[in-house]
Design a protein around this motif. Structure first.
Motif, PDB file in Angstrom:
ATOM      1  N   ARG A  57     -18.304  -5.436  11.663  1.00  0.00           N
ATOM      2  CA  ARG A  57     -18.441  -6.816  11.175  1.00  0.00           C
ATOM      3  C   ARG A  57     -17.076  -7.481  11.247  1.00  0.00           C
ATOM      4  O   ARG A  57     -16.062  -6.877  10.882  1.00  0.00           O
ATOM      5  CB  ARG A  57     -18.917  -6.831   9.714  1.00  0.00           C
ATOM      6  CG  ARG A  57     -20.295  -6.250   9.528  1.00  0.00           C
ATOM      7  CD  ARG A  57     -20.672  -6.245   8.051  1.00  0.00           C
ATOM      8  NE  ARG A  57     -20.584  -7.583   7.486  1.00  0.00           N
ATOM      9  CZ  ARG A  57     -20.278  -7.858   6.223  1.00  0.00           C
ATOM     10  NH1 ARG A  57     -20.024  -6.882   5.380  1.00  0.00           N
ATOM     11  NH2 ARG A  57     -20.206  -9.095   5.798  1.00  0.00           N
ATOM     12  N   HIS A  79     -23.814  -5.325  15.418  1.00  0.00           N
ATOM     13  CA  HIS A  79     -24.550  -6.474  15.945  1.00  0.00           C
ATOM     14  C   HIS A  79     -23.623  -7.691  15.957  1.00  0.00           C
ATOM     15  O   HIS A  79     -22.990  -7.996  14.955  1.00  0.00           O
ATOM     16  CB  HIS A  79     -25.768  -6.743  15.053  1.00  0.00           C
ATOM     17  CG  HIS A  79     -26.588  -7.887  15.544  1.00  0.00           C
ATOM     18  ND1 HIS A  79     -27.262  -7.843  16.741  1.00  0.00           N
ATOM     19  CD2 HIS A  79     -26.825  -9.108  15.017  1.00  0.00           C
ATOM     20  CE1 HIS A  79     -27.882  -8.994  16.936  1.00  0.00           C
ATOM     21  NE2 HIS A  79     -27.640  -9.781  15.902  1.00  0.00           N
ATOM     22  N   LEU A  80     -23.536  -8.324  17.108  1.00  0.00           N
ATOM     23  CA  LEU A  80     -22.588  -9.437  17.251  1.00  0.00           C
ATOM     24  C   LEU A  80     -23.334 -10.760  17.333  1.00  0.00           C
ATOM     25  O   LEU A  80     -24.110 -10.993  18.262  1.00  0.00           O
ATOM     26  CB  LEU A  80     -21.724  -9.208  18.507  1.00  0.00           C
ATOM     27  CG  LEU A  80     -20.670 -10.258  18.841  1.00  0.00           C
ATOM     28  CD1 LEU A  80     -19.731 -10.522  17.664  1.00  0.00           C
ATOM     29  CD2 LEU A  80     -19.863  -9.830  20.068  1.00  0.00           C
ATOM     30  N   GLN A  81     -23.095 -11.602  16.338  1.00  0.00           N
ATOM     31  CA  GLN A  81     -23.692 -12.936  16.361  1.00  0.00           C
ATOM     32  C   GLN A  81     -22.935 -13.792  17.372  1.00  0.00           C
ATOM     33  O   GLN A  81     -21.707 -13.717  17.462  1.00  0.00           O
ATOM     34  CB  GLN A  81     -23.591 -13.575  14.976  1.00  0.00           C
ATOM     35  CG  GLN A  81     -24.483 -12.926  13.945  1.00  0.00           C
ATOM     36  CD  GLN A  81     -24.134 -13.460  12.559  1.00  0.00           C
ATOM     37  OE1 GLN A  81     -23.168 -13.007  11.938  1.00  0.00           O
ATOM     38  NE2 GLN A  81     -24.894 -14.440  12.102  1.00  0.00           N
ATOM     39  N   THR A  82     -23.688 -14.617  18.076  1.00  0.00           N
ATOM     40  CA  THR A  82     -23.089 -15.425  19.124  1.00  0.00           C
ATOM     41  C   THR A  82     -21.965 -16.310  18.569  1.00  0.00           C
ATOM     42  O   THR A  82     -20.944 -16.500  19.213  1.00  0.00           O
ATOM     43  CB  THR A  82     -24.190 -16.268  19.803  1.00  0.00           C
ATOM     44  OG1 THR A  82     -25.264 -15.374  20.121  1.00  0.00           O
ATOM     45  CG2 THR A  82     -23.707 -16.909  21.076  1.00  0.00           C
ATOM     46  N   ASN A  83     -22.146 -16.795  17.355  1.00  0.00           N
ATOM     47  CA  ASN A  83     -21.113 -17.691  16.795  1.00  0.00           C
ATOM     48  C   ASN A  83     -19.854 -16.957  16.316  1.00  0.00           C
ATOM     49  O   ASN A  83     -18.907 -17.573  15.858  1.00  0.00           O
ATOM     50  CB  ASN A  83     -21.701 -18.576  15.683  1.00  0.00           C
ATOM     51  CG  ASN A  83     -22.158 -17.775  14.483  1.00  0.00           C
ATOM     52  OD1 ASN A  83     -21.884 -16.573  14.370  1.00  0.00           O
ATOM     53  ND2 ASN A  83     -22.864 -18.420  13.580  1.00  0.00           N
ATOM     54  N   LYS A  84     -19.863 -15.620  16.415  1.00  0.00           N
ATOM     55  CA  LYS A  84     -18.667 -14.851  16.050  1.00  0.00           C
ATOM     56  C   LYS A  84     -17.848 -14.447  17.283  1.00  0.00           C
ATOM     57  O   LYS A  84     -16.742 -13.904  17.166  1.00  0.00           O
ATOM     58  CB  LYS A  84     -19.043 -13.576  15.278  1.00  0.00           C
ATOM     59  CG  LYS A  84     -19.545 -13.822  13.870  1.00  0.00           C
ATOM     60  CD  LYS A  84     -18.416 -14.282  12.968  1.00  0.00           C
ATOM     61  CE  LYS A  84     -18.809 -14.371  11.505  1.00  0.00           C
ATOM     62  NZ  LYS A  84     -20.029 -15.133  11.231  1.00  0.00           N
ATOM     63  N   LEU A 103     -25.920 -13.582  24.404  1.00  0.00           N
ATOM     64  CA  LEU A 103     -24.631 -13.016  24.011  1.00  0.00           C
ATOM     65  C   LEU A 103     -23.764 -12.739  25.248  1.00  0.00           C
ATOM     66  O   LEU A 103     -22.566 -13.025  25.246  1.00  0.00           O
ATOM     67  CB  LEU A 103     -24.847 -11.723  23.208  1.00  0.00           C
ATOM     68  CG  LEU A 103     -23.579 -10.986  22.768  1.00  0.00           C
ATOM     69  CD1 LEU A 103     -22.701 -11.861  21.857  1.00  0.00           C
ATOM     70  CD2 LEU A 103     -23.934  -9.675  22.050  1.00  0.00           C
ATOM     71  N   GLU A 106     -22.376 -16.063  26.417  1.00  0.00           N
ATOM     72  CA  GLU A 106     -21.354 -16.586  25.509  1.00  0.00           C
ATOM     73  C   GLU A 106     -20.051 -15.778  25.645  1.00  0.00           C
ATOM     74  O   GLU A 106     -18.955 -16.345  25.669  1.00  0.00           O
ATOM     75  CB  GLU A 106     -21.875 -16.534  24.068  1.00  0.00           C
ATOM     76  CG  GLU A 106     -20.931 -17.102  23.024  1.00  0.00           C
ATOM     77  CD  GLU A 106     -20.711 -18.611  23.127  1.00  0.00           C
ATOM     78  OE1 GLU A 106     -21.403 -19.271  23.942  1.00  0.00           O
ATOM     79  OE2 GLU A 106     -19.835 -19.117  22.401  1.00  0.00           O
ATOM     80  N   TYR A 133     -31.125  -2.458  16.745  1.00  0.00           N
ATOM     81  CA  TYR A 133     -30.894  -3.424  17.797  1.00  0.00           C
ATOM     82  C   TYR A 133     -30.868  -2.701  19.136  1.00  0.00           C
ATOM     83  O   TYR A 133     -30.786  -1.483  19.217  1.00  0.00           O
ATOM     84  CB  TYR A 133     -29.561  -4.148  17.572  1.00  0.00           C
ATOM     85  CG  TYR A 133     -29.573  -5.081  16.401  1.00  0.00           C
ATOM     86  CD1 TYR A 133     -30.231  -6.309  16.482  1.00  0.00           C
ATOM     87  CD2 TYR A 133     -28.939  -4.739  15.197  1.00  0.00           C
ATOM     88  CE1 TYR A 133     -30.249  -7.180  15.400  1.00  0.00           C
ATOM     89  CE2 TYR A 133     -28.949  -5.602  14.110  1.00  0.00           C
ATOM     90  CZ  TYR A 133     -29.604  -6.819  14.217  1.00  0.00           C
ATOM     91  OH  TYR A 133     -29.613  -7.673  13.150  1.00  0.00           O
TER      92      TYR A 133
END
Ligand SMILES: *Cc1c(COP(=O)(O)O)cnc(C)c1O
Length: 233
Positions: A57, A79-84, A103, A106, A133
């Protein structure tokens, strides 16, 4: 147990697993997952030679990245959020959790803008557990064809998480399947280079993963158990 003892114990278990499976020790690298520990402990881990650190995280990683910077090589394993993406890019050289087209796009766009290449492992949900995931193995090849032209991504391999098992031997089919998928990917030559990496094996099952061909182990609790310094999250 002290950190140096834990490192020594893991090292001998990895060596044994390599020996059993006829592999050379230098084919297997260790990522010390530092998500349970404080900045100070992560710092000591690096001093003890664990230079590959894994975090799942951004919030937990950030203080460590700020202090340790490029003394460590950073692996994003969660898990990688696109906004991160924007936040992790300068710091993390590796992303082990590439699991969807949005992802991939991005990552490539943002990395290109920074003049970087991101090394990625494609996460595959081999076991099919709903809580995990990762791509369905049946979608893997079409996904690879879709991302193959993205300029700032280098695909280093495949990643999976095995289900938790009391008997680690039961994880073997999952690791073996990931290896077979990687071999098939290379036979089909979807990428213009060979994709050799297998990011698999955690504290409870890493010896089996080594026997099945792991090239990167992601080891948390067996190396860096929760140090209860409080407030790591
Ligand atoms: C936490 C984590 C690990 C390490 O788990 P341990 O069982 O403590 O070794 C490995 N991979 C991922 C993706 C993780 O989130």
């Amino acid at each position: 147990m002290q950190l140096t003892e834990r490192i020594r114990s893991v090292e001998s278990r990895v060596e044994e697993a390599c020996r059993r499976s006829g592999r050379s020790r230098d084919e297997v690298r260790i990522i010390a997952v530092s998500k349970y520990v404080s900045v100070e402990t992560a710092d000591r881990a690096v001093d003890s030679g664990l230079i590959h650190l894994g975090e799942n995280r951004w919030q937990t990683a950030k203080p460590k990245v700020e202090v340790l910077g490029d003394r460590a090589v950073w692996h994003f394993i969660g898990h990688l959020q696109t906004n991160k993406v924007k936040e992790i890019l300068g710091a993390f050289e590796y992303v082990h959790s590439l699991d969807r087209l949005s992802l991939a796009k991005e990552l490539s766009i943002k990395a290109s803008a920074l003049g970087l290449t991101v090394t990625c492992f494609i996460q595959v949900n081999v076991s099919g557990e709903e809580t995990k995931y990762g791509l369905d193995p049946a979608e893997l090849f079409s996904f690879c064809r879709e991302i193959q032209g993205l300029p700032a991504l280098r695909i280093a391999g495949l990643m999976t998480m095995a289900p938790h098992e009391e008997d680690p031997e039961r994880t073997r089919p999952v690791f073996r399947k990931l290896r077979e998928l990687r071999d098939k990917l290379n036979q089909e030559a979807i990428f213009p280079y060979s994709v050799d990496g297998l990011s698999m094996g955690m504290s409870g099952d890493f010896e089996i993963a080594v026997e099945e061909g792991a090239t990167w182990l992601r080891l948390g609790s067996v190396l860096l158990p929760n140090d209860d310094k409080g407030g790591t999250d």
